[in-house]
Design an enzyme around this catalytic site. Structure first.
Site, PDB file in Angstrom:
ATOM      1  N   GLY A 184       0.840  -1.201   0.000  1.00 40.22           N
ATOM      2  CA  GLY A 184       0.000   0.000   0.000  1.00 40.22           C
ATOM      3  C   GLY A 184       0.867   1.240   0.000  1.00 40.22           C
ATOM      4  N   GLY A 189       2.534   2.557   5.459  1.00 43.77           N
ATOM      5  CA  GLY A 189       3.738   1.728   5.637  1.00 43.77           C
ATOM      6  C   GLY A 189       4.478   2.105   6.916  1.00 43.77           C
ATOM      7  CD  GLU A 206       6.570  -5.911  -2.259  1.00 41.75           C
ATOM      8  OE1 GLU A 206       6.593  -5.252  -3.322  1.00 41.75           O
ATOM      9  OE2 GLU A 206       7.421  -6.779  -1.997  1.00 41.75           O
ATOM     10  CB  CYS A 240       2.187  -0.376  -7.348  1.00 42.62           C
ATOM     11  SG  CYS A 240       2.418  -2.089  -7.843  1.00 42.62           S
TER      12      CYS A 240
END
Ligand code: NAD
Length: 454
Positions: A184, A189, A206, A240
């Site tokens: 996300g 994070g 990630e 992403c």
């Protein structure tokens, strides 16, 4: 939380360690995808307007392909790896043994809500862990479908889905896990990493970022445009590793923008609003954020630009004349807006990229190997692809993950197995001989001998 405690009991009892259990569970996940395909495709269509081909290719089949690789290689990956033993420690047998970490937590986002949850969960299972998956509340139909299907197909003693939003995720994060795998944005994070620090739990993050696509003067511009357009407008830019912006050599900028416009026409026809092959923005909040970027840009709309809030539709849009300080150049766009900026050459592009946080992916288009090498050597990114976009993710032998601001740790293929394993160092020695050379009292002769042996 009872669920975590019960999974920990299962782990301690050893249910998930045998390779046969892991294989059975991976096969069950594959069955769940095959038999639940209709349900999942409907959910993806509802949450994101995902075209069926994209849903199959980038969500469902992606998990299948990863599970195939796991099933084909698990025996080899799990085998203890023998390492050399120096003379002074002979005779001895030294191995690196992969052991499961314990109970894993996988927190996933909404943009590829099936694969970004199930691939890391499969990797956790493959490595012999118990696992809790937390799907994103922002793709609610998909979250509910996965929870329903998992309850039916997966072994509830070891694998659980916990649905919910911020509150539920934070309740999970208060628990002690043995590893946390989060996909996300970087703001969350940091929250995940802080919570993990409390229990000294290792994390894989990630994350995202602005992925550049560099188009050199010696690029095949038509192919570059097509591949950039595909990677960018897949899932309406909510990917992403989508090219976030293009740095085009000044001499090919106009040709590239024309080719991008032509590709959009070839892909989506006269009016992309009417095709079934183009996804929608996930919700009104993201729609408003993206329309706000369009309204605030100082650039010129070269293609697209139309929006329809009721349908959460934003046309595939190409912007030119965008400055480096333009609002679209601040944060990751994560939507179907592609700014094209002119640069004076690859060295100029390298300087531009280096002045910003390290991206998750970097793309370079050129027929000149020297130019490609200068870009690769001069920059850093989670992954990189030459003359293509996005598809490097589909090579299971390539680790997938970020670096710096785009994340830490990686998965896919063997790397996923490693991420959810501890590499335990094991040395085993026979009790005979038991040479006195290393024991006190230390004499000159022993010292001389030890020096010789080391
Ligand atoms: P999101 O909003 O769905 O959030 C991700 C997860 O975090 C969800 O499960 C959510 O419940 C949880 N969460 C949200 N706020 C939280 C909080 N305050 N505390 C605890 N948990 C919280 O997804 P997103 O972050 O909007 O996803 C998009 C971002 O993810 C983009 O930056 C994108 O680049 C990145 N991304 C990275 C990858 C990758 O593989 N590296 C893949 C997809 C997306």
């Amino acid at each position: 939380m009872d669920r975590v405690a019960s999974l920990r009991r299962t782990f301690d009892e050893g249910l998930t360690r045998p390779l046969d259990w892991r294989r059975e569970e991976l096969r069950a996940m594959r069955r769940m995808l095959a038999e639940g395909e209709g349900e999942l495709m409907d959910a993806l269509r509802h949450d994101l307007g995902k075209p069926a081909v994209e849903a199959r290719l980038t969500d469902l089949s992606f998990v299948d392909a990863e599970i195939d690789v796991m099933l084909a290689n698990l025996g080899r990956w799990a085998r203890p790896e023998r390492v050399a033993v120096p003379a002074v420690q002979q005779p001895g047998h030294a191995t690196v043994v992969r052991e499961p970490l314990g109970v894993a937590l996988v927190i996933s986002p909404w943009n590829y809500p099936v694969q970004l949850l199930l691939v890391p969960m499969a990797a956790a299972i493959c490595a012999g862990n118990c696992v809790i998956g937390k799907p994103s509340e922002i793709a609610p139909r998909t979250s509910a479908a996965i929870a329903r299907l998992a309850g039916r197909y997966l072994d509830g003693r070891a694998v659980a889905i916990v649905e919910g939003g911020v509150e539920e995720t934070q309740a999970l994060l208060a628990e002690r896990f043995d590893t946390i795998f989060y996909t996300g944005n970087g703001r969350v994070g940091r929250i995940v990493m802080e919570a993990a620090a409390h229990h000294l739990t290792p994390v894989t993050l990630e994350l995202g970022g602005k992925c550049p696509a560099i188009v050199d003067a010696e690029a095949d511009v038509t192919v570059a445009a097509r591949r950039i357009a595909w990677g960018k407008f897949l899932n309406a830019g909510q990917t992403c590793v989508a090219p976030d912006y293009v740095l085009a050599h000044r001499s090919v900028e106009d040709e590239l923008v024309e080719a991008l416009t032509r590709s959009l026409h070839d892909f989506y026809g006269e009016d992309p609003h009417r095709t079934e092959d183009y996804a929608r923005i996930v919700n009104e909040r993201h729609f408003d954020r993206l329309s706000g970027l369009l309204a605030a840009t100082s650039g010129t709309v070269a293609a697209g630009g139309q929006t329809d809030r009721g349908d959460r539709y934003i046309a595939p849009t190409v912007l030119t004349g965008v400055g480096p300080d333009d609002p679209v150049m601040e944060d990751e766009i994560f939507g179907p807006i592609l700014p094209v900026l002119a640069v004076d050459g690859v060295d100029d592009a390298v300087r531009f990229v280096r002045a910003r946080p390290k991206p998750l992916a970097l793309y370079v288009f050129s027929q000149n190997r020297g130019a490609v090498d200068r870009v690769l050597a001069g920059t850093s990114s989670g992954g990189a692809a030459v003359n293509c976009t996005v598809v490097h993710l589909a090579i299971p032998g390539l680790p997938f993950g970020g670096v710096g601001a785009s994340g830490m740790g990686s998965y896919h293929g063997r790397q996923g197995f490693e991420t959810f394993s501890h590499r335990r160092a094991v040395l085993s020695k026979p009790t005979v001989p038991d040479l006195p050379v290393q024991y006190p009292p230390y004499t000159k002769a022993k010292e001389w001998l030890l020096k010789k042996m080391l």
